[in-house]
Write an enzyme that holds these catalytic residues in place. Sequence first.
Site, PDB file in Angstrom:
ATOM      1  N   GLY A  81       0.813  -1.218   0.000  1.00 15.63           N
ATOM      2  CA  GLY A  81       0.000   0.000   0.000  1.00 15.63           C
ATOM      3  C   GLY A  81       0.844   1.265   0.000  1.00 15.63           C
ATOM      4  N   ARG A 145       1.111  -5.753  -4.946  1.00 15.61           N
ATOM      5  CA  ARG A 145       1.115  -6.666  -3.805  1.00 15.61           C
ATOM      6  C   ARG A 145       1.573  -8.088  -4.159  1.00 15.61           C
ATOM      7  NH1 ARG A 145      -0.674  -4.475   0.824  1.00 15.61           N
ATOM      8  NH2 ARG A 145      -2.165  -2.747   0.773  1.00 15.61           N
ATOM      9  N   ASP A 176       5.819  -8.067   5.562  1.00 12.30           N
ATOM     10  CA  ASP A 176       5.934  -9.200   4.631  1.00 12.30           C
ATOM     11  C   ASP A 176       7.018  -8.954   3.583  1.00 12.30           C
ATOM     12  OD1 ASP A 176       4.090 -10.798   5.772  1.00 12.30           O
ATOM     13  OD2 ASP A 176       2.457 -10.326   4.365  1.00 12.30           O
ATOM     14  N   LYS A 202       8.252   0.538   5.498  1.00 14.75           N
ATOM     15  CA  LYS A 202       7.124   1.356   5.053  1.00 14.75           C
ATOM     16  C   LYS A 202       5.805   0.791   5.541  1.00 14.75           C
ATOM     17  CE  LYS A 202       4.442  -0.086   2.567  1.00 14.75           C
ATOM     18  NZ  LYS A 202       3.540  -0.854   1.705  1.00 14.75           N
ATOM     19  N   THR A 203       4.885   1.559   5.954  1.00 20.96           N
ATOM     20  CA  THR A 203       3.447   1.286   6.050  1.00 20.96           C
ATOM     21  C   THR A 203       2.768   2.343   6.920  1.00 20.96           C
ATOM     22  OG1 THR A 203       1.638  -0.184   6.710  1.00 20.96           O
ATOM     23  CG2 THR A 203       3.671  -0.457   7.958  1.00 20.96           C
ATOM     24  N   ASP A 205       0.207   1.860   8.458  1.00 23.33           N
ATOM     25  CA  ASP A 205      -0.426   1.176   9.585  1.00 23.33           C
ATOM     26  C   ASP A 205       0.412   1.271  10.869  1.00 23.33           C
ATOM     27  OD1 ASP A 205      -2.270   0.489   7.718  1.00 23.33           O
ATOM     28  OD2 ASP A 205      -2.086  -1.673   7.946  1.00 23.33           O
TER      29      ASP A 205
HETATM   30  P1  FBP Z   1       0.556  -1.914   3.641  1.00 21.55           P
HETATM   31  O1  FBP Z   1       0.552  -2.809   4.843  1.00 21.55           O
HETATM   32  O2  FBP Z   1       0.934  -2.613   2.397  1.00 21.55           O
HETATM   33  O3  FBP Z   1       1.391  -0.694   3.869  1.00 21.55           O
HETATM   34  O4  FBP Z   1      -0.927  -1.393   3.409  1.00 21.55           O
HETATM   35  C1  FBP Z   1      -1.730  -1.067   4.485  1.00 21.55           C
HETATM   36  C2  FBP Z   1      -3.076  -0.544   4.069  1.00 21.55           C
HETATM   37  O5  FBP Z   1      -3.039   0.829   3.767  1.00 21.55           O
HETATM   38  C3  FBP Z   1      -4.112  -0.847   5.152  1.00 21.55           C
HETATM   39  O6  FBP Z   1      -4.226   0.193   6.073  1.00 21.55           O
HETATM   40  C4  FBP Z   1      -5.363  -1.118   4.366  1.00 21.55           C
HETATM   41  O7  FBP Z   1      -6.185  -2.026   5.031  1.00 21.55           O
HETATM   42  C5  FBP Z   1      -4.839  -1.721   3.099  1.00 21.55           C
HETATM   43  O8  FBP Z   1      -3.559  -1.219   2.914  1.00 21.55           O
HETATM   44  C6  FBP Z   1      -5.692  -1.436   1.885  1.00 21.55           C
HETATM   45  O9  FBP Z   1      -5.168  -2.128   0.807  1.00 21.55           O
HETATM   46  P2  FBP Z   1      -5.478  -1.820  -0.702  1.00 21.55           P
HETATM   47  O10 FBP Z   1      -4.650  -0.650  -1.095  1.00 21.55           O
HETATM   48  O11 FBP Z   1      -5.036  -3.039  -1.418  1.00 21.55           O
HETATM   49  O12 FBP Z   1      -6.930  -1.505  -0.812  1.00 21.55           O
END
Ligand code: FBP
Length: 552
Positions: A81, A145, A176, A202-203, A205
């Site tokens: 993400g 992803r 991951d 990165k994230t 979250d």
């Molecule tokens: P990452 O763990 O890859 O950084 O992504 C987190 C996130 O932003 C979450 O907060 C959310 O649930 C998810 O990605 C949404 O994923 P997508 O972009 O595939 O809709």
Amino acid sequence: MKLSPLQKVRYQYNPKLPGMLRKGISEICVKNGDATQSVADQEKIQALFPNTYGKNEITFQIGKNTAEAKKQVVGVILSGGQAPGGHNVICGLYDALKAGNKDNVLYGFKGGPSGLLEDDYVIFDDEYIDSYRNTGGFDIIGSGRTKLETAEQFAVVAEVCKKHGITAIVIIGGDDSNTNAAVLAEYFAANGTGVQVIGCPKTIDGDLKNEDIECSFGFDTATKTYSEIIGNIERDANSAKKYWHFVKVMGRSASHVALECALQTRPNVCLIGEEVAAKKMSLAQISNYIADSVADRAAKGWNFGVAIIPEGIVEFVPEFSVLIAEINELLAGEKTEQFNALPTWKDKYAFIEAGLTKESMAVFAILPESIQQQLFLERDPHGNVQVSLIESEKLFSALVKDNLAARKAAGTYKGKFSPLHHFLGYEGRCAFPSNFDADYCYSLGYNAFMLIQYGYTGYLSKVSNLSHPAEEWKAGGMPITKMMNIERRNGKDKPVIRKALVELDGKPFKYFAEHRDQWAVETCYVYPGAIQYFGPSEVCDTTTVTLALEQE
Ligand code: FBP
């Protein structure tokens, strides 16, 4: 492309590096730290990573650069993400690489890890890089992803590297992706390819965090963006005095984002998934907790409020997890078709009633019909319920409404409850990075090049001491294997970086827990306003409250 005035001036922003990286590449040397061990399951992890396990932690310091002078051809990917600051990791990497030797080359593989497998790339030059400095988004090369985890995929990547003479790969991703970076580094080392692998944390979250990673990049900007909006909603609530706002915030699993937003804005209610799990709270208990705040405020004549709901909440509610598991079982294999063939929702409901245990049926029965249908109609390709799609903000407001109706009937509540719903997620993932994220990300990228130049592999670019001014930040590297343990994933034992959940004995949660009773009843809102990019440092360079509390 037409540029906004902010974008034009942000191009000129000079990200701040840690003091030890400021004198230039020729003045950066290595200080060796201790040999490392994985956080758990040492023997198993060592056996899985014989070539990259147990290496030393290192920090950089000012001193004569002793790295071997060799041309570097580096490939970079963005994984997962979006998170604000990703572009600056690439800019920092590029600048250090070119400062090291102008003949060095940076490849950007497009669309995430699949770009490496498909050999789909751009070669960066000054003009390309300059048009992405200090901007949000991952559109510089895109993200994806796809997981890089099998030996077949690694062999393809090795071929791609050989074709372009690539000496190192930088993987910018979450837990991951960095786990996979460590596995790839081990593969390259075991096969004598000579290709190094460096990870960057990165994230938005905020759940890639441990004693070495103080925070993942993007968390700062995303939570400030959500907090600005929540603050605005609070002010609207306090002006109109007629709505209860239920605001769901992103965070696939951990509740760090919700907690940080609560610390910044002081809403009336904020749920924390980890606490719900620890206290084994039921849906009825959670809604009763929220309804208490609604009723207490109504008694003061305040029929308005704000509640923050973390995206991952329902998976932390034990009875809900059991319900989800039963639904997945109920629809396994051919039973999905059987279920889909039933003509009406009434028929489907009877099928569900016959298939669930009494306990799970009781939980199912109290859900609003829209959520009940969501659980059965929107499933992933494996037939599993897509928990992240559940509109938990609507779920809880509906349960609170029922709870209040019962209180009204009993004569213990006389207020008016008008809920409104919001979901804040994508709004924050590509915001212009805050000064903190712009500086942190640029430093991570610059530092990643230093790790490459000094020959490290299987390391994470580490920048720490982050609640202090950038001048005092420390740059270095940590073997990724140090952060690993063995976990059961899809029926198999796998080495993974442990996901960091909110710690209930940590300072950020404790601060929140000490104050929330007051916030629940009184109106203590804080309005953080928009991220500021120019102006006094105490307005523009602050970190998150979480980081400040953790490091006080
Ligand atoms: P990452 O763990 O890859 O950084 O992504 C987190 C996130 O932003 C979450 O907060 C959310 O649930 C998810 O990605 C949404 O994923 P997508 O972009 O595939 O809709």
